[in-house]
Design an enzyme around this catalytic site. Structure first.
Site, PDB file in Angstrom:
ATOM      1  N   LEU A  33       1.558   6.888 -15.970  1.00 50.95           N
ATOM      2  CA  LEU A  33       0.949   7.445 -14.763  1.00 50.95           C
ATOM      3  C   LEU A  33      -0.161   8.450 -15.064  1.00 50.95           C
ATOM      4  O   LEU A  33      -0.087   9.219 -16.011  1.00 50.95           O
ATOM      5  CB  LEU A  33       2.038   8.114 -13.913  1.00 50.95           C
ATOM      6  CG  LEU A  33       3.194   7.198 -13.505  1.00 50.95           C
ATOM      7  CD1 LEU A  33       4.194   7.960 -12.631  1.00 50.95           C
ATOM      8  CD2 LEU A  33       2.702   5.957 -12.768  1.00 50.95           C
ATOM      9  N   HIS A  34      -1.178   8.408 -14.227  1.00 47.71           N
ATOM     10  CA  HIS A  34      -2.292   9.358 -14.303  1.00 47.71           C
ATOM     11  C   HIS A  34      -2.575   9.861 -12.889  1.00 47.71           C
ATOM     12  O   HIS A  34      -1.869   9.477 -11.939  1.00 47.71           O
ATOM     13  CB  HIS A  34      -3.517   8.696 -14.947  1.00 47.71           C
ATOM     14  CG  HIS A  34      -3.862   7.372 -14.324  1.00 47.71           C
ATOM     15  ND1 HIS A  34      -4.333   7.255 -13.029  1.00 47.71           N
ATOM     16  CD2 HIS A  34      -3.784   6.107 -14.799  1.00 47.71           C
ATOM     17  CE1 HIS A  34      -4.546   5.978 -12.760  1.00 47.71           C
ATOM     18  NE2 HIS A  34      -4.204   5.260 -13.813  1.00 47.71           N
ATOM     19  N   HIS A  37      -2.504   7.434  -9.861  1.00 51.90           N
ATOM     20  CA  HIS A  37      -1.183   7.128  -9.287  1.00 51.90           C
ATOM     21  C   HIS A  37      -0.691   8.309  -8.452  1.00 51.90           C
ATOM     22  O   HIS A  37      -0.127   8.121  -7.377  1.00 51.90           O
ATOM     23  CB  HIS A  37      -0.147   6.891 -10.393  1.00 51.90           C
ATOM     24  CG  HIS A  37      -0.436   5.715 -11.271  1.00 51.90           C
ATOM     25  ND1 HIS A  37      -0.873   5.840 -12.565  1.00 51.90           N
ATOM     26  CD2 HIS A  37      -0.337   4.385 -11.035  1.00 51.90           C
ATOM     27  CE1 HIS A  37      -1.018   4.651 -13.102  1.00 51.90           C
ATOM     28  NE2 HIS A  37      -0.713   3.737 -12.198  1.00 51.90           N
ATOM     29  N   ASP A 150      -8.000  -1.749  -8.342  1.00 54.94           N
ATOM     30  CA  ASP A 150      -7.586  -3.160  -8.414  1.00 54.94           C
ATOM     31  C   ASP A 150      -7.903  -3.785  -7.050  1.00 54.94           C
ATOM     32  O   ASP A 150      -7.010  -4.080  -6.256  1.00 54.94           O
ATOM     33  CB  ASP A 150      -6.093  -3.257  -8.726  1.00 54.94           C
ATOM     34  CG  ASP A 150      -5.803  -2.757 -10.127  1.00 54.94           C
ATOM     35  OD1 ASP A 150      -6.272  -3.388 -11.080  1.00 54.94           O
ATOM     36  OD2 ASP A 150      -5.149  -1.705 -10.255  1.00 54.94           O
ATOM     37  N   GLN A 153      -6.453  -7.180  -6.170  1.00 58.24           N
ATOM     38  CA  GLN A 153      -5.001  -7.081  -5.959  1.00 58.24           C
ATOM     39  C   GLN A 153      -4.696  -6.596  -4.537  1.00 58.24           C
ATOM     40  O   GLN A 153      -3.780  -7.086  -3.881  1.00 58.24           O
ATOM     41  CB  GLN A 153      -4.408  -6.123  -6.990  1.00 58.24           C
ATOM     42  CG  GLN A 153      -2.975  -5.727  -6.715  1.00 58.24           C
ATOM     43  CD  GLN A 153      -2.350  -4.949  -7.846  1.00 58.24           C
ATOM     44  OE1 GLN A 153      -1.901  -5.522  -8.832  1.00 58.24           O
ATOM     45  NE2 GLN A 153      -2.316  -3.637  -7.727  1.00 58.24           N
ATOM     46  N   SER A 185      -7.388   4.927 -15.563  1.00 54.16           N
ATOM     47  CA  SER A 185      -6.621   3.703 -15.781  1.00 54.16           C
ATOM     48  C   SER A 185      -5.648   3.959 -16.916  1.00 54.16           C
ATOM     49  O   SER A 185      -5.970   4.692 -17.864  1.00 54.16           O
ATOM     50  CB  SER A 185      -7.561   2.560 -16.185  1.00 54.16           C
ATOM     51  OG  SER A 185      -6.822   1.515 -16.772  1.00 54.16           O
ATOM     52  N   SER A 186      -4.478   3.340 -16.844  1.00 55.18           N
ATOM     53  CA  SER A 186      -3.500   3.497 -17.931  1.00 55.18           C
ATOM     54  C   SER A 186      -4.065   2.941 -19.229  1.00 55.18           C
ATOM     55  O   SER A 186      -3.667   3.346 -20.318  1.00 55.18           O
ATOM     56  CB  SER A 186      -2.212   2.765 -17.589  1.00 55.18           C
ATOM     57  OG  SER A 186      -1.790   3.149 -16.308  1.00 55.18           O
TER      58      SER A 186
HETATM   59  O1  PAF Z   1      -1.196  -2.271  -9.912  1.00 58.04           O
HETATM   60  C1  PAF Z   1      -0.165  -2.283 -10.621  1.00 58.04           C
HETATM   61  O2  PAF Z   1       0.123  -1.345 -11.368  1.00 58.04           O
HETATM   62  C2  PAF Z   1       0.751  -3.493 -10.569  1.00 58.04           C
HETATM   63  O3  PAF Z   1       0.026  -4.671 -10.466  1.00 58.04           O
HETATM   64  C3  PAF Z   1       1.815  -3.396  -9.462  1.00 58.04           C
HETATM   65  C4  PAF Z   1       1.191  -3.408  -8.082  1.00 58.04           C
HETATM   66  C5  PAF Z   1       2.638  -2.140  -9.659  1.00 58.04           C
HETATM   67  C6  PAF Z   1       2.754  -4.605  -9.558  1.00 58.04           C
HETATM   68  O4  PAF Z   1       3.393  -4.659 -10.800  1.00 58.04           O
END
Ligand code: PAF
Length: 292
Positions: A33-34, A37, A150, A153, A185-186
Site C-alpha cells: 500500500l501507498h 490506496h 487503472d 479496470q 504504484s506498488s
Molecule cells: O487494482 C488492484 O489492485 C486489483 O486489480 C484489485 C482491484 C484489488 C483486484 O485484485
C-alpha cells in the site's frame, strides 16, 4: 482495526455492523500500500460508517508467473498504514481461503477488453472480475472504491456491476502522484534509483501532450508521445551502465467512457477523451493516464 484471515469471520463482523444500520465502504487492494490506496480509504471513510479493506494478491489476474512472484508483499507495513488511515476492518485471506474450489467463472467485457491492457494481458480482466465479485459477495458493500490510474479496470468494474445488477456504487478516485509527478504504484518500489529518477518523464510527456492537444490532431499527439518516450535514452549511470530507456507498449487516445480509440477530438463528445499509456522501464511496467 479488526484483522481477519477468514471470509466467515469477516462476514460475521460486517453483518453485525449492518444490523445496526451502518453503511459499508469496500477498498479492494493487492497490498504494497501507498498513499494512492490510503486516499481510497480516506474517501471511503468520508462516505461510509465503516470501511473494509482487502489485501489479496489475486493469482488469477496475473498472466505472467514472474510478475506474480515479483509482486511486492508487505502485509505488516500495510496493516500499520491502514490502521493509521482509520480503516475499520482488513481481510487478508490465503489463496485457498479465497478460492477453495478451482475457479471456473469467466467474464467477458466485449470492446472494453479488446483495447489497451486487454490484448497485452489475456484473462487479466476476467481474473479481476472474479475476485472483485467475490469481495462484493462477501462484504456486500454500499460503495466500492477504485483508483483512476487503472482506468480500464474502472470501466470494466462499472460494466461488471451492469452485468450482475448489484446495488453497489462504484466510486472512482483520482491518481495520487509523487512530488515529481510519477503516479504512485506498488510497482515503483521495483525501480532502481536511476530508473526512479527518470520515471517522471512519463508524466511530463503526458502533460506536454495535453498542451499539444489544444492545437494538434489526435494522431500527431499519439505519435509524438510514443516517439518522445521511445527515443529517450538516459546517459550511462552507475546503477545502469548501459543507460536506461523507455519502451512504450501503447499510448491510446480513447473515449473516456467506451475506451474506444478516437480519430478526432470531437469524436469523444461529452464523454471526453483520455490518453492511457503503458511503458516498460528497467524491467518494470508502468501505466498512467492523462485527461484531455
Ligand atoms: O487494482 C488492484 O489492485 C486489483 O486489480 C484489485 C482491484 C484489488 C483486484 O485484485
Amino acid at each position: 482495526m479488526q484483522k481477519f484471515t477468514t471470509v466467515a469471520a469477516l462476514r460475521e463482523a460486517v453483518s453485525k455492523e449492518k444490523a445496526q444500520g451502518k453503511s459499508v465502504g469496500l477498498v479492494p487492494t493487492m497490498g504494497a500500500l501507498h498513499d494512492g490506496h490510503l486516499s481510497l480509504v480516506r474517501k471511503a471513510l468520508e462516505q461510509n460508517d465503516i470501511v473494509v479493506v482487502s489485501v489479496f494478491v489475486n493469482p488469477i489476474q496475473f498472466n505472467n508467473k514472474e510478475d506474480l512472484a515479483k509482486y511486492p508483499r508487505t502485509v505488516e507495513a500495510d496493516c500499520e498504514k491502514l490502521e493509521s488511515a482509520g480503516a475499520t476492518m482488513v481481510l487478508i485471506p490465503s489463496v485457498e481461503e479465497m478460492y477453495p474450489e478451482p475457479v471456473k467463472d469467466v467474464y467477458h467485457f466485449g470492446p472494453l477488453e479488446e483495447v489497451m491492457e486487454g490484448p497485452q494481458r489475456p484473462g487479466h480482466f476476467s481474473g479481476v472480475a472474479v475476485v472483485v465479485r467475490r469481495l462484493f459477495d462477501i462484504v456486500e458493500p454500499n460503495r466500492a472504491y477504485f483508483g483512476e490510474k487503472d482506468y480500464q479496470q474502472l470501466a470494466i468494474i462499472r460494466n461488471l456491476i451492469e452485468q450482475i445488477h448489484y446495488p453497489i456504487e462504484i466510486v472512482p478516485c483520482p491518481i495520487v502522484r509523487a512530488d515529481d509527478g510519477l503516479a504512485l504504484s506498488s510497482r515503483n518500489m521495483r525501480l532502481s534509483p536511476a530508473a526512479r529518477a527518470i520515471a517522471p518523464t512519463i508524466y511530463e510527456t503526458l502533460q506536454q501532450a495535453a498542451e499539444m492537444a489544444e492545437y494538434e490532431d489526435v494522431d500527431e499527439v499519439r505519435e509524438w508521445v510514443m516517439g518522445t518516450l521511445g527515443s529517450f535514452h538516459e546517459v550511462n549511470t552507475e546503477q545502469c551502465p548501459n543507460g536506461l530507456k523507455f519502451e512504450p507498449e501503447y499510448f491510446e487516445i480513447v473515449n473516456a467512457r467506451t475506451l474506444q480509440p478516437i480519430e478526432n477530438w470531437d469524436d469523444a463528445g461529452d464523454d471526453g477523451a483520455v490518453g492511457c499509456i503503458a511503458v516498460w522501464l528497467d524491467g518494470v511496467r508502468l501505466i498512467d493516464i492523462v485527461k484531455f
